[in-house]
Motif scaffolding. Structure first.
Motif, short mmCIF file in Angstrom:
data_model
loop_
_atom_site.label_atom_id
_atom_site.label_comp_id
_atom_site.label_asym_id
_atom_site.label_seq_id
_atom_site.Cartn_x
_atom_site.Cartn_y
_atom_site.Cartn_z
N UNK A 111 -50.04 84.81 36.88
CA UNK A 111 -50.13 86.14 36.30
C UNK A 111 -50.69 87.11 37.34
N UNK A 112 -49.91 88.13 37.63
CA UNK A 112 -50.40 89.19 38.52
C UNK A 112 -51.06 90.26 37.65
N UNK A 113 -52.37 90.34 37.72
CA UNK A 113 -53.17 91.32 36.98
C UNK A 113 -53.42 92.53 37.89
N UNK A 114 -52.73 93.63 37.61
CA UNK A 114 -52.85 94.82 38.45
C UNK A 114 -54.11 95.63 38.15
N UNK A 115 -54.80 95.32 37.06
CA UNK A 115 -56.03 96.00 36.74
C UNK A 115 -55.81 97.28 35.93
N UNK A 116 -56.90 97.79 35.36
CA UNK A 116 -56.83 98.96 34.49
C UNK A 116 -56.36 100.20 35.24
N UNK A 117 -56.54 100.22 36.55
CA UNK A 117 -56.11 101.36 37.34
C UNK A 117 -54.61 101.58 37.28
N UNK A 118 -53.87 100.54 36.90
CA UNK A 118 -52.41 100.65 36.83
C UNK A 118 -51.95 101.59 35.73
N UNK A 119 -52.77 101.72 34.67
CA UNK A 119 -52.38 102.59 33.55
C UNK A 119 -53.39 103.70 33.30
N UNK A 120 -54.45 103.75 34.07
CA UNK A 120 -55.50 104.76 33.85
C UNK A 120 -54.91 106.16 33.91
N UNK A 121 -55.17 106.94 32.85
CA UNK A 121 -54.69 108.31 32.80
C UNK A 121 -53.21 108.43 32.50
N UNK A 122 -52.56 107.33 32.22
CA UNK A 122 -51.11 107.36 32.00
C UNK A 122 -50.72 106.53 30.78
N UNK A 123 -51.54 106.64 29.73
CA UNK A 123 -51.30 105.82 28.54
C UNK A 123 -51.66 106.64 27.30
N UNK A 124 -50.71 106.86 26.42
CA UNK A 124 -50.91 107.61 25.19
C UNK A 124 -51.24 106.65 24.06
N UNK A 125 -52.50 106.62 23.67
CA UNK A 125 -52.94 105.69 22.65
C UNK A 125 -52.36 105.93 21.27
N UNK A 126 -51.83 107.14 21.05
CA UNK A 126 -51.25 107.45 19.74
C UNK A 126 -49.83 106.92 19.59
N UNK A 127 -49.17 106.67 20.72
CA UNK A 127 -47.76 106.28 20.64
C UNK A 127 -47.47 104.89 21.18
N UNK A 128 -48.36 104.29 21.95
CA UNK A 128 -48.04 103.03 22.62
C UNK A 128 -47.89 101.87 21.65
N UNK A 129 -48.68 101.84 20.58
CA UNK A 129 -48.60 100.83 19.54
C UNK A 129 -48.76 99.41 20.06
N UNK A 130 -49.63 99.23 21.02
CA UNK A 130 -49.91 97.90 21.58
C UNK A 130 -50.84 98.03 22.77
N UNK A 131 -51.30 96.90 23.29
CA UNK A 131 -52.17 96.93 24.46
C UNK A 131 -51.36 97.26 25.71
N UNK A 132 -51.88 98.10 26.59
CA UNK A 132 -51.16 98.45 27.82
C UNK A 132 -50.87 97.22 28.67
N UNK A 133 -49.67 97.14 29.22
CA UNK A 133 -49.26 96.01 30.04
C UNK A 133 -49.59 96.29 31.50
N UNK A 134 -50.39 95.41 32.09
CA UNK A 134 -50.76 95.57 33.51
C UNK A 134 -50.45 94.30 34.29
N UNK A 135 -49.52 93.50 33.78
CA UNK A 135 -49.24 92.21 34.41
C UNK A 135 -47.76 92.04 34.69
N UNK A 136 -47.48 91.17 35.67
CA UNK A 136 -46.16 90.59 35.89
C UNK A 136 -46.40 89.11 36.11
N UNK A 137 -45.33 88.33 36.12
CA UNK A 137 -45.51 86.90 36.36
C UNK A 137 -44.68 86.46 37.56
#
Length: 340
Positions: free
Chosen positions: A101-127
């Protein structure tokens, strides 16, 4: 003027479909596949994961033809895309080893995630999924069998009692208990022990028209031959299957004019060096069939491997060529001369 095939002593880079080149490339010790995720990002890539298995099938078939028992495949993808392709890999003799699992960290989505519309946890990983070859041998009667089954059948063919495997290996009981068991505690014999077993069986076993433990039915087994019967692994303590590494930024990031990233999913050289170092040795061959910016090739070149890559998009090909040229010029002069 663009050259469609760029090469250095250690690198061959092709502009076009890798299917055009597999037949010419030498057997790989590692294949680093960072191909489509089903996002329609480059010409011919499926828009959606449903047809990914069909898309990858001809590539996987060619990998399987050219791979050997010591080849490792590193398959980069999203979780859902990997799930679609796994059965094709399995069908062509690739054995799942581990998912990283490549964990890119919270910085990958910081400031670029709309909590009202995403309807799930932000994805910061690839495999990045590790596969090795499912090796099959043939017993004396020509029947396909696993390495574990083959070892036992060859010793039984010698007519020697099983406990003599310990004497052959110079151990108290490990050979019988580990190398010749048929349960899930089976252990791949180390190369030097395997050579000892073969010599002992050929010196003390029943007369035979075929050397015991011969891989080709003609020549005697050596430690070097046996070592190549499974994928290479150079272990580093302290590294797990979760890789915490930020997305590429700074000097490593390839930028277009206007300060926009050239490739949206450029892989960190640090991760490419990790997987290449774990599964190959200097001088080994690494394939990167879907080059993009050729991060695996750049990492391989820096580590003294031979690299074969292909890329469809001219803009990516040009940027990859520039990266490779820059790295090659940074190599010590004596190393460039040695590889010429």
């Amino acid at each position: 003027m663009r050259i469609e095939d760029a090469s250095h002593p250690q690198v061959s880079l092709h502009l076009g479909d890798s299917l055009e080149k597999y037949g010419e490339w030498p057997t790989p010790t590692a294949i680093v596949s960072d191909g489509p995720y089903g996002l329609a990002k480059f010409p011919g890539e499926p828009n959606g994961v449903e047809s990914l298995a069909e898309w990858y099938a001809p590539h996987i078939a060619e990998w399987s033809k050219k791979a050997s028992a010591d080849t490792t495949l590193w398959f980069w993808c999203s979780e859902l895309a990997w799930a679609e392709v796994h059965q094709v890999l399995k069908l062509h003799g690739w054995k799942y080893r581990a998912a990283h699992i490549w964990d890119k960290g919270i910085g990958h989505v910081a400031g670029n995630c709309n909590g009202d519309t995403i309807r799930g946890f932000p994805v910061v990983t690839e495999i990045c999924v590790q596969y090795v070859r499912e090796v099959q041998l043939r017993d004396y009667d020509g029947k396909p069998c696993s390495i574990k089954e083959w070892l036992r059948s060859e010793w039984q063919r010698s007519g020697l009692p099983l406990y003599k495997t310990n004497e052959a290996c110079g151990v108290k009981n490990a050979a019988t208990r580990k190398y010749f068991t048929q349960c899930d505690l089976w252990y791949f014999p180390p190369p030097e022990k395997m050579e000892m077993l073969a010599k002992y069986a050929n010196a003390n076993g029943l007369d035979t028209d075929r050397p015991y433990f011969s891989l080709d039915g003609k020549t005697h087994l050596t430690a070097r031959k046996w070592e190549r019967m499974r994928a290479k692994w150079n272990h580093v303590h302290g590294i797990t299957n979760v890789w915490q590494e930020p997305a590429v930024r700074g000097k490593e990031r390839i930028i277009r004019k206007g300060m926009q990233s050239l490739h949206a999913n450029q892989k960190p050289l640090r991760l490419m060096e990790r997987i290449i170092g774990a599964s190959t040795d200097p001088g080994d061959v690494v394939w990167e069939p879907f080059g993009g910016l050729c991060s695996a090739t750049v990492a391989s070149l820096r580590m003294g491997r031979q690299c074969y890559a292909s890329e469809l998009i001219p803009e990516y090909f040009d940027a990859a060529s520039e990266r490779i040229n820059a790295i090659y010029q940074e190599l010590p002069l004596y190393e460039r001369k040695r590889n010429s």
